[in-house]
Design a protein around this motif. Structure first.
Motif, PDB file in Angstrom:
ATOM      1  N   VAL A   1       0.845   4.014  -2.933  1.00 50.52           N
ATOM      2  CA  VAL A   1      -0.531   4.859  -3.149  1.00 50.52           C
ATOM      3  C   VAL A   1       0.167   6.165  -4.312  1.00 50.52           C
ATOM      4  O   VAL A   1      -1.435   7.031  -3.940  1.00 50.52           O
ATOM      5  CB  VAL A   1       0.109   5.612  -1.619  1.00 50.52           C
ATOM      6  CG1 VAL A   1       1.452   5.934  -1.370  1.00 50.52           C
ATOM      7  CG2 VAL A   1      -1.214   6.350  -1.224  1.00 50.52           C
TER       8      VAL A   1
ATOM      9  N   VAL B   1      -9.639  -2.657  -2.133  1.00 43.76           N
ATOM     10  CA  VAL B   1     -10.182  -2.208  -2.638  1.00 43.76           C
ATOM     11  C   VAL B   1      -9.793  -2.231  -4.535  1.00 43.76           C
ATOM     12  O   VAL B   1     -10.016  -2.395  -5.490  1.00 43.76           O
ATOM     13  CB  VAL B   1      -9.780  -0.278  -2.787  1.00 43.76           C
ATOM     14  CG1 VAL B   1     -10.418   0.957  -4.107  1.00 43.76           C
ATOM     15  CG2 VAL B   1     -11.042   0.404  -1.467  1.00 43.76           C
ATOM     16  N   ASN B   2      -8.315  -2.969  -4.448  1.00 42.84           N
ATOM     17  CA  ASN B   2      -7.851  -3.728  -6.209  1.00 42.84           C
ATOM     18  C   ASN B   2      -8.266  -4.698  -6.023  1.00 42.84           C
ATOM     19  O   ASN B   2      -9.288  -5.187  -7.652  1.00 42.84           O
ATOM     20  CB  ASN B   2      -6.133  -3.731  -5.640  1.00 42.84           C
ATOM     21  CG  ASN B   2      -4.938  -2.721  -6.582  1.00 42.84           C
ATOM     22  OD1 ASN B   2      -4.892  -2.962  -7.792  1.00 42.84           O
ATOM     23  ND2 ASN B   2      -5.356  -1.849  -5.442  1.00 42.84           N
TER      24      ASN B   2
ATOM     25  N   THR C   1     -12.548  -4.397  -7.701  1.00 35.76           N
ATOM     26  CA  THR C   1     -11.870  -3.063  -8.959  1.00 35.76           C
ATOM     27  C   THR C   1     -11.668  -4.367 -10.193  1.00 35.76           C
ATOM     28  O   THR C   1     -12.173  -4.697 -10.683  1.00 35.76           O
ATOM     29  CB  THR C   1     -11.160  -2.070  -8.578  1.00 35.76           C
ATOM     30  OG1 THR C   1     -11.016  -1.469  -7.913  1.00 35.76           O
ATOM     31  CG2 THR C   1     -10.830  -1.608 -10.061  1.00 35.76           C
TER      32      THR C   1
ATOM     33  N   THR D   1     -18.448  -0.442   0.564  1.00 36.29           N
ATOM     34  CA  THR D   1     -17.530   0.130   0.196  1.00 36.29           C
ATOM     35  C   THR D   1     -17.964  -0.631  -1.498  1.00 36.29           C
ATOM     36  O   THR D   1     -17.540  -0.161  -2.346  1.00 36.29           O
ATOM     37  CB  THR D   1     -15.905  -1.071   1.361  1.00 36.29           C
ATOM     38  OG1 THR D   1     -16.048  -0.162   1.866  1.00 36.29           O
ATOM     39  CG2 THR D   1     -15.176  -0.849  -0.067  1.00 36.29           C
TER      40      THR D   1
ATOM     41  N   GLY E   1      -8.592  -1.720   3.174  1.00 35.08           N
ATOM     42  CA  GLY E   1      -7.886  -0.589   2.601  1.00 35.08           C
ATOM     43  C   GLY E   1      -7.545  -0.935   0.859  1.00 35.08           C
ATOM     44  O   GLY E   1      -8.109  -1.170  -0.133  1.00 35.08           O
ATOM     45  N   LEU E   2      -6.133  -0.649   0.230  1.00 38.79           N
ATOM     46  CA  LEU E   2      -5.946  -0.363  -0.712  1.00 38.79           C
ATOM     47  C   LEU E   2      -6.022  -1.785  -1.387  1.00 38.79           C
ATOM     48  O   LEU E   2      -6.222  -1.472  -2.742  1.00 38.79           O
ATOM     49  CB  LEU E   2      -4.596   0.578  -1.374  1.00 38.79           C
ATOM     50  CG  LEU E   2      -4.375   0.481  -3.018  1.00 38.79           C
ATOM     51  CD1 LEU E   2      -5.606   1.897  -3.146  1.00 38.79           C
ATOM     52  CD2 LEU E   2      -2.873   1.364  -2.301  1.00 38.79           C
TER      53      LEU E   2
ATOM     54  N   GLU F   1       0.807  -1.072  -0.016  1.00 36.94           N
ATOM     55  CA  GLU F   1      -0.008   0.337  -0.237  1.00 36.94           C
ATOM     56  C   GLU F   1       0.758   1.487   0.028  1.00 36.94           C
ATOM     57  O   GLU F   1       0.661   2.440  -0.369  1.00 36.94           O
ATOM     58  CB  GLU F   1      -1.205  -0.065   1.067  1.00 36.94           C
ATOM     59  CG  GLU F   1      -2.162  -0.533   1.423  1.00 36.94           C
ATOM     60  CD  GLU F   1      -3.292  -1.181   1.906  1.00 36.94           C
ATOM     61  OE1 GLU F   1      -3.277   0.068   2.707  1.00 36.94           O
ATOM     62  OE2 GLU F   1      -4.116  -1.414   2.154  1.00 36.94           O
TER      63      GLU F   1
ATOM     64  N   ARG G   1      -4.106   3.451  -9.316  1.00 36.82           N
ATOM     65  CA  ARG G   1      -3.277   2.523  -7.868  1.00 36.82           C
ATOM     66  C   ARG G   1      -4.880   1.563  -8.117  1.00 36.82           C
ATOM     67  O   ARG G   1      -4.099   0.068  -7.511  1.00 36.82           O
ATOM     68  CB  ARG G   1      -3.138   2.928  -7.133  1.00 36.82           C
ATOM     69  CG  ARG G   1      -3.993   4.027  -6.567  1.00 36.82           C
ATOM     70  CD  ARG G   1      -3.207   4.935  -4.910  1.00 36.82           C
ATOM     71  NE  ARG G   1      -4.205   6.093  -4.855  1.00 36.82           N
ATOM     72  CZ  ARG G   1      -4.811   6.863  -4.867  1.00 36.82           C
ATOM     73  NH1 ARG G   1      -3.601   7.479  -5.935  1.00 36.82           N
ATOM     74  NH2 ARG G   1      -5.555   7.804  -4.208  1.00 36.82           N
ATOM     75  N   GLU G   2      -6.158   2.039  -8.233  1.00 35.70           N
ATOM     76  CA  GLU G   2      -6.973   0.952  -7.649  1.00 35.70           C
ATOM     77  C   GLU G   2      -7.196  -0.154  -8.601  1.00 35.70           C
ATOM     78  O   GLU G   2      -7.580  -0.400  -8.614  1.00 35.70           O
ATOM     79  CB  GLU G   2      -8.262   1.592  -7.184  1.00 35.70           C
ATOM     80  CG  GLU G   2      -8.398   2.770  -6.898  1.00 35.70           C
ATOM     81  CD  GLU G   2      -7.941   4.090  -7.299  1.00 35.70           C
ATOM     82  OE1 GLU G   2      -7.894   4.917  -6.642  1.00 35.70           O
ATOM     83  OE2 GLU G   2      -7.293   3.809  -8.600  1.00 35.70           O
TER      84      GLU G   2
END
Length: 294
Positions: free
Chosen positions: A137, A173-174, A177, A202, A169-170, A133, A142-143
């Motif tokens: 960032v 989310v990745n 996605t 989310t 967190g990221l 992460e 980045r996602e």
């Protein structure tokens, strides 16, 4: 009240057996063989609460789908590396998902490890992933980085299962996605309910802003103990709140899961006749019947 209401529906007009979710119990047919493989449908197993059975479900659902002739790739997306360990894969000094995220020129096929279960492969992870992460960032889009990685291999598999870390967190989310669907393992315990609304919020934000095709494939009740009123009441509340989004298959609590994990084997191989193994095979059949998996 909900428990009384569900108990009243236990018998239908034709006395069809009822499952623990209060709906008629379907056995679900054995999935037909596939004529070919790919492209994969990508499913994230996600819950920001830890200890709800995400990794156990990823391991055993992957093995069950492979048992029915599906080519499966499991992606360990948790720095704890529990998925890798649970499938008997060593992660020390080997390339991992972390390397694929940071190096866009790296071929994902070089990182894939074959497991001892036929038709089940894994992209492993270790503690290095905890730094991802920070490194990602400032990246453009980045996602979308995991989606880029999985596009390289999607045509080789029928389903890709992503075992997410317990956070929103990221990295998570990745995973959302990159995915076509989400399964939310949910422990049959009161406090496990509290974060589900936030997780679904989310998912909806990811759908609105990053991945309009993502859908909720279902909530999976785990660690269910029919002997306790608490488990039954929690499951009643989940069904009351989410209806048909709750999968009919329910995973019971058993000591066989940690025993299988220590052995580095799915429970479907460690104790194939055990009710927990049969439950995951049934889950695989249900997801095929629902159209979540080819």
């Amino acid at each position: 009240m909900a428990a009384t209401k569900r108990a009243a529906t236990r018998k239908s007009a034709d006395d069809a057996p009822m499952g623990p979710t209060g709906r008629p119990y379907h056995g679900f047919p054995t999935p037909p063989k596939l004529d070919g493989h790919g492209p994969a449908r990508i499913i994230a197993l996600c819950n920001q609460k830890g200890g709800v059975g995400k990794t156990t479900t990823t391991i055993n659902l992957a093995a069950s789908l492979a048992n029915y002739g599906r080519r499966v790739l499991a992606v360990d997306f948790d720095p704890q590396g529990a998925l890798s360990a649970g499938l008997g894969v060593q992660t020390h000094d080997v390339p991992t998902i972390y390397d694929l995220l940071l190096d866009p020129k790296r071929d994902a096929r070089e990182v894939i490890v074959r497991t001892d279960t036929p038709d089940l492969d894994i992209i492993p992870a270790n503690i290095d992933l905890s730094a991802a992460e920070v490194h990602l960032v400032n990246e453009v889009a980045r996602e979308m980085i995991l989606a880029r990685v999985l596009r390289q291999v999607a045509s080789d598999y029928d389903v890709i299962l992503i075992d997410c870390q317990p956070s929103l967190g990221l990295l998570t989310v990745n995973a959302l996605t990159a995915s076509h669907g989400v399964i939310i393992p949910l422990e049959c315990e009161f406090f496990a309910l509290r974060g589900v609304a936030l997780l679904i919020e989310t998912i909806e934000k990811v759908r609105d802003r990053l991945n309009p095709t993502i859908k909720l494939d279902g909530l999976l009740a785990t660690m269910y103990d029919s002997r306790t009123l608490h488990s039954r009441e929690v499951l009643d509340r989940v069904v009351e709140a989410f209806g048909d989004d709750v999968l009919e298959t329910v995973i019971g609590r058993t000591v066989k899961f940690p025993d299988a994990s220590v052995s580095g084997m799915p429970i479907t191989e460690f104790a194939p006749e055990h009710p927990a193994a049969q439950a995951y095979l049934r889950l695989a059949r249900e997801l095929v019947a629902r159209g979540a998996v080819a």
